[in-house]
Design a protein around this motif. Structure first.
Motif, short mmCIF file in Angstrom:
data_model
loop_
_atom_site.label_atom_id
_atom_site.label_comp_id
_atom_site.label_asym_id
_atom_site.label_seq_id
_atom_site.Cartn_x
_atom_site.Cartn_y
_atom_site.Cartn_z
N GLU A 150 7.05 4.22 7.30
CA GLU A 150 8.18 5.16 7.17
C GLU A 150 8.42 5.53 5.71
OE1 GLU A 150 11.73 3.67 9.15
OE2 GLU A 150 10.43 2.42 10.41
N ARG A 151 8.75 6.78 5.49
CA ARG A 151 9.08 7.34 4.17
C ARG A 151 7.89 7.31 3.19
NH1 ARG A 151 13.09 4.22 5.85
NH2 ARG A 151 12.61 2.51 4.44
N HIS A 152 6.69 7.07 3.71
CA HIS A 152 5.49 7.09 2.87
C HIS A 152 4.39 7.84 3.62
CE1 HIS A 152 7.02 4.35 -0.22
NE2 HIS A 152 7.63 3.73 0.78
N PRO A 153 4.48 9.17 3.65
CA PRO A 153 3.48 9.96 4.40
C PRO A 153 2.07 9.67 3.90
CG PRO A 153 5.25 11.35 3.54
CD PRO A 153 5.45 9.99 2.95
N GLY A 154 1.15 9.60 4.85
CA GLY A 154 -0.25 9.38 4.50
C GLY A 154 -0.62 7.92 4.30
N LYS A 155 0.35 7.00 4.43
CA LYS A 155 0.08 5.57 4.28
C LYS A 155 0.19 4.89 5.65
CE LYS A 155 -0.28 5.76 -0.20
NZ LYS A 155 -1.61 5.66 -0.82
N ILE A 156 -0.67 3.90 5.86
CA ILE A 156 -0.69 3.19 7.15
C ILE A 156 -0.93 1.71 6.90
CG2 ILE A 156 -3.18 3.51 7.58
CD1 ILE A 156 -2.20 4.24 10.56
N GLN A 157 -0.44 0.88 7.82
CA GLN A 157 -0.51 -0.57 7.65
C GLN A 157 -1.17 -1.21 8.87
OE1 GLN A 157 3.37 -2.40 7.38
NE2 GLN A 157 2.54 -4.18 6.31
N LEU A 158 -2.07 -2.13 8.61
CA LEU A 158 -2.64 -2.94 9.68
C LEU A 158 -1.65 -4.06 9.95
CD1 LEU A 158 -4.93 -3.65 11.61
CD2 LEU A 158 -6.06 -4.84 9.73
N VAL A 159 -0.85 -3.89 11.00
CA VAL A 159 0.24 -4.82 11.30
C VAL A 159 -0.28 -6.08 11.99
CG1 VAL A 159 2.41 -5.09 12.58
CG2 VAL A 159 1.93 -2.96 11.37
N GLY A 209 -2.89 1.03 3.36
CA GLY A 209 -3.93 1.89 2.80
C GLY A 209 -3.66 3.34 3.10
N ASP A 210 -4.56 4.20 2.67
CA ASP A 210 -4.45 5.62 2.97
C ASP A 210 -4.88 5.87 4.40
OD1 ASP A 210 -3.65 6.27 0.37
OD2 ASP A 210 -5.73 6.39 -0.31
N MET A 211 -4.16 6.75 5.06
CA MET A 211 -4.46 7.07 6.44
C MET A 211 -5.73 7.92 6.52
SD MET A 211 -1.88 8.82 9.21
CE MET A 211 -0.54 7.79 8.62
N ASP A 212 -6.68 7.48 7.33
CA ASP A 212 -7.90 8.24 7.54
C ASP A 212 -7.60 9.47 8.39
OD1 ASP A 212 -10.63 6.65 6.75
OD2 ASP A 212 -8.95 5.30 7.09
N PRO A 213 -8.37 10.54 8.24
CA PRO A 213 -8.12 11.75 9.04
C PRO A 213 -8.15 11.50 10.54
CG PRO A 213 -9.70 12.22 7.28
CD PRO A 213 -9.44 10.74 7.26
N GLN A 214 -9.02 10.58 11.00
CA GLN A 214 -9.07 10.28 12.43
C GLN A 214 -7.78 9.63 12.91
OE1 GLN A 214 -11.36 9.19 10.15
NE2 GLN A 214 -13.44 9.58 10.89
N MET A 215 -7.20 8.76 12.08
CA MET A 215 -5.93 8.12 12.42
C MET A 215 -4.83 9.17 12.51
SD MET A 215 -5.99 4.73 10.05
CE MET A 215 -6.83 3.24 10.56
N GLU A 216 -4.82 10.06 11.55
CA GLU A 216 -3.82 11.13 11.53
C GLU A 216 -3.93 12.00 12.78
OE1 GLU A 216 -1.96 14.22 8.27
OE2 GLU A 216 -3.85 13.20 7.84
N THR A 217 -5.14 12.27 13.21
CA THR A 217 -5.36 13.05 14.43
C THR A 217 -4.74 12.36 15.64
OG1 THR A 217 -7.41 14.02 13.59
CG2 THR A 217 -7.13 13.99 15.99
#
Length: 196
Positions: free
Chosen positions: A112-121, A139-147
């Motif tokens: 949240e509040r950090h577009p383009g960032k993702i966490q392996l929870v 880390g940075d969100m991969d394009p496939q994750m964003e899709t």
């Protein structure tokens, strides 16, 4: 159902005797199909409302804080809600057993509040992932994750040689995509490669 299983079984035997990381096209397709089936089931079984409760507010607050005197501050203050974490982790482990070969099902959540960032929870017992680098909190969100997060569609990824990942959406009770699962395996599994 028996034919794909026999193909995967014969390929596993070949790896054990020959040690080559190459799969026949038929076995690769069978492996990918199994991972897609696990991901499809996981998308229904993983509860997005519970997933959203896993990372505590304290941990979220420290995630992007950097202090020159304490470079491990964020990691040392990473905290989860035990009940939510354990519930989802058990579901992910059960899902991984649906595959007839070693596989993991991991939970990824956008931050949240950090577009383009993702966490392996949550990562699973074999610590396999095509996207996670050891020791990273996010880390940075991969394009496939964003899709997957934007469209709710499953995506198969084979970018890393010898790996197959299927990304699938995780929904909350409102029907919103709040995260994704990565159903993943390697063509040749090394029991020590991913565990540091």
């Amino acid at each position: 159902m028996k034919i794909p299983y026999l193909i995967v079984l014969s390929v596993s035997f070949t790896f054990a005797t020959v040690g080559t990381p190459k799969l026949s096209p038929e076995a690769s397709v069978a492996m990918q199909k199994e991972l897609e089936d696990v991901a499809r089931v996981g998308s229904v079984m993983v509860d997005g409302d519970v997933c959203q409760k896993i990372v505590t507010e304290q941990a979220k607050g420290f995630l992007f804080v950097t202090v020159p005197r304490d470079r491990f501050l964020a990691g040392d203050n990473y905290d989860v809600d035990d009940a939510a974490f354990n519930t989802v982790k058990k579901t992910l482990i059960r899902l991984s057993h649906l595959a007839s070969f070693p596989a993991d099902v991991n939970l990824w959540m956008p931050i949240e509040r950090h577009p383009g960032k993702i966490q392996l929870v949550i990562r699973n017992r074999n610590e396999m992932s095509q996207f996670w680098n050891w020791g990273e909190l996010y880390g940075d969100m991969d394009p496939q994750m964003e899709t997957v997060l934007k469209t709710g569609q499953r995506v198969t990824v084979t970018n890393k040689p010898g790996w197959i990942s299927v990304l699938a959406p995780v929904y909350n009770s409102l029907g919103d995509v709040v995260g994704l699962i990565e159903t993943v395996s390697q063509i040749k599994v090394d029991a020590h490669e991913n565990v540091k």
